[in-house]
Write an enzyme that holds these catalytic residues in place. Structure first.
Site, mmCIF file in Angstrom:
data_model
loop_
_atom_site.group_PDB
_atom_site.id
_atom_site.type_symbol
_atom_site.label_atom_id
_atom_site.label_comp_id
_atom_site.label_asym_id
_atom_site.label_seq_id
_atom_site.Cartn_x
_atom_site.Cartn_y
_atom_site.Cartn_z
ATOM 1 N N ARG A 1 37.228 35.092 24.852
ATOM 2 C CA ARG A 1 38.694 35.200 25.183
ATOM 3 C C ARG A 1 39.257 33.959 24.960
ATOM 4 N NH1 ARG A 1 38.122 38.899 30.607
ATOM 5 N NH2 ARG A 1 38.141 40.846 29.444
ATOM 6 N N ASP B 1 29.263 37.969 43.001
ATOM 7 C CA ASP B 1 30.260 37.991 43.988
ATOM 8 C C ASP B 1 29.883 38.698 45.161
ATOM 9 O OD1 ASP B 1 30.204 40.477 42.687
ATOM 10 O OD2 ASP B 1 32.476 40.425 42.403
ATOM 11 N N ASP C 1 38.687 35.126 34.023
ATOM 12 C CA ASP C 1 39.074 34.679 32.840
ATOM 13 C C ASP C 1 40.364 35.529 32.217
ATOM 14 O OD1 ASP C 1 37.547 36.610 31.750
ATOM 15 O OD2 ASP C 1 36.785 35.469 30.084
ATOM 16 N N ASP C 2 40.411 36.774 33.099
ATOM 17 C CA ASP C 2 41.735 37.671 32.817
ATOM 18 C C ASP C 2 42.690 37.685 33.683
ATOM 19 O OD1 ASP C 2 40.408 38.751 34.466
ATOM 20 O OD2 ASP C 2 39.649 40.656 33.407
ATOM 21 N N ARG D 1 27.133 48.368 41.509
ATOM 22 C CA ARG D 1 27.397 47.519 42.529
ATOM 23 C C ARG D 1 26.858 48.135 43.991
ATOM 24 N NH1 ARG D 1 30.652 43.253 41.425
ATOM 25 N NH2 ARG D 1 31.923 43.016 43.047
ATOM 26 N N ARG E 1 28.411 30.212 36.781
ATOM 27 C CA ARG E 1 29.684 29.831 37.346
ATOM 28 C C ARG E 1 29.272 29.289 38.900
ATOM 29 N NH1 ARG E 1 33.647 35.042 38.782
ATOM 30 N NH2 ARG E 1 32.197 36.167 39.615
#
Length: 330
Positions: free
Chosen positions: A75, A245, A151-152, A293, A134
């Site tokens: 991106r 996360d 990144d969005d 998830r 990350r």
């Protein structure tokens, strides 16, 4: 009388000569100084900017600034737009871009050609496209606070300034804009759920047990804590390319013995995924995303042999609303 007047003339002439000589000496000194200055090496604008930045950063403690970590994949157009936006955020010390496009050179030269920029941006080329890249302990990280942003995602400057001030009051917790929850069932199996703000008068609002790190502040010490987790945790994230996360919320809740995060209600936060030319869609679009998830939550419970996540209904807002009591999903 006439004789005395004539006698004073030589003194005046001498004074004029001394004045002229002084002016000549000053002019020569200025010319010499100019010549010496021309011989000195020139200081480029970007070097001066770097020097000013270093002086400015030395005057701030590590609690007064933060480092933005943004992981990106395919991106580039959107990345450059976001980097330009976040350059203007107060207290931003540095930006670390985790470049997951394996085999493709990071756009650092392109970014630098668009400068100079007030905030340094460091591109970290990765050798494998892993979600948990990350969460490395980057040697360039010099602040206690990390702002991690997908990144969005574009978060307004006022929202970030406010959330950072909240994090400074609660530096041991995640402070972010996207709450989620785990839901227990009668069979003892957990599922992953969204967070719904409820209408006023219907109680104190919904509860959350996680704050997603893709739009949040947290303490940089938790990056090192993540690296010390059981290998099964890292393997789970690598196998699913997901759930880093959720794992961070487990780790922090277990570490501090209370709710892992604090929800700050955003005023202006946008998802810009549709604006990219790459055609790449985020993993949350996948049909199996929610099931995956939920699987991660149950797997982490097995790994840690406990459920450390705790519920909270506290929402901190710039406009003073203390509870999550507005009816819409986040």
């Amino acid at each position: 009388m006439r004789c005395c007047h004539i006698c004073k003339l030589p003194g005046r002439v001498m004074g004029i000569r001394v004045l002229r000589l002084s002016l000549v000496v000053i002019l020569v000194l200025l010319l010499v100084a100019g010549a010496l200055t021309a011989l000195l090496p020139s200081v480029k604008e970007d070097k001066m900017l770097m020097l000013r930045r270093e002086i400015k950063s030395q005057g701030k403690s590590t609690m007064d600034s933060f480092t933005l970590i943004m992981q990106t994949y395919n991106r580039t157009d959107l990345l450059l737009k976001l980097l330009n936006h976040y350059q203007a955020v107060p207290n931003l010390h540095k930006v670390i871009v985790v470049w997951n496009n394996i085999g493709e050179k990071a756009p650092d030269e392109l970014w630098n050609s668009l400068g100079p920029h007030p905030i340094p941006v460091i591109f970290k080329q990765q050798t494998a496209n892993r979600m948990r890249n990350r969460l490395q302990v980057f040697p360039e990280l010099e602040t206690n606070a990390v702002l991690m942003v997908d990144d969005d995602t574009l978060i307004s400057t006022p929202d970030l300034v406010f959330a950072f001030s909240v994090w400074q009051q609660f530096p041991d917790q995640i402070v972010g804009f996207v709450p989620r929850k785990h839901v227990s069932t009668s069979s003892g199996i957990y599922s992953y759920g969204s967070f719904e703000m409820q209408a006023p008068g219907s109680g104190n609002g919904d509860q959350y047990s996680m704050v997603l790190i893709g739009a949040s502040f947290f303490n940089s010490k938790y990056l090192e804590l993540f690296q010390r987790q059981p290998a099964a945790v890292h393997a789970l994230i690598d196998d699913t390319q997901n759930c880093d996360d959720i794992a961070m919320n487990f780790i922090i809740a277990k570490h501090i013995g209370k709710t892992s995060g604090i929800f700050v209600k955003p005023v202006n936060m946008d998802n810009l995924e549709k604006e990219t030319n790459s055609g790449y869609s985020g993993m949350w679009h996948r049909a199996e995303h929610a099931l995956q998830r939920s699987y991660c939550i149950n797997k982490l419970v097995n790994i840690y042999d406990s459920m450390p996540l705790r519920y909270s209904n506290i929402m901190i807002s710039q406009f003073g609303f203390p509870y999550a009591n507005y009816k819409r999903k986040i």
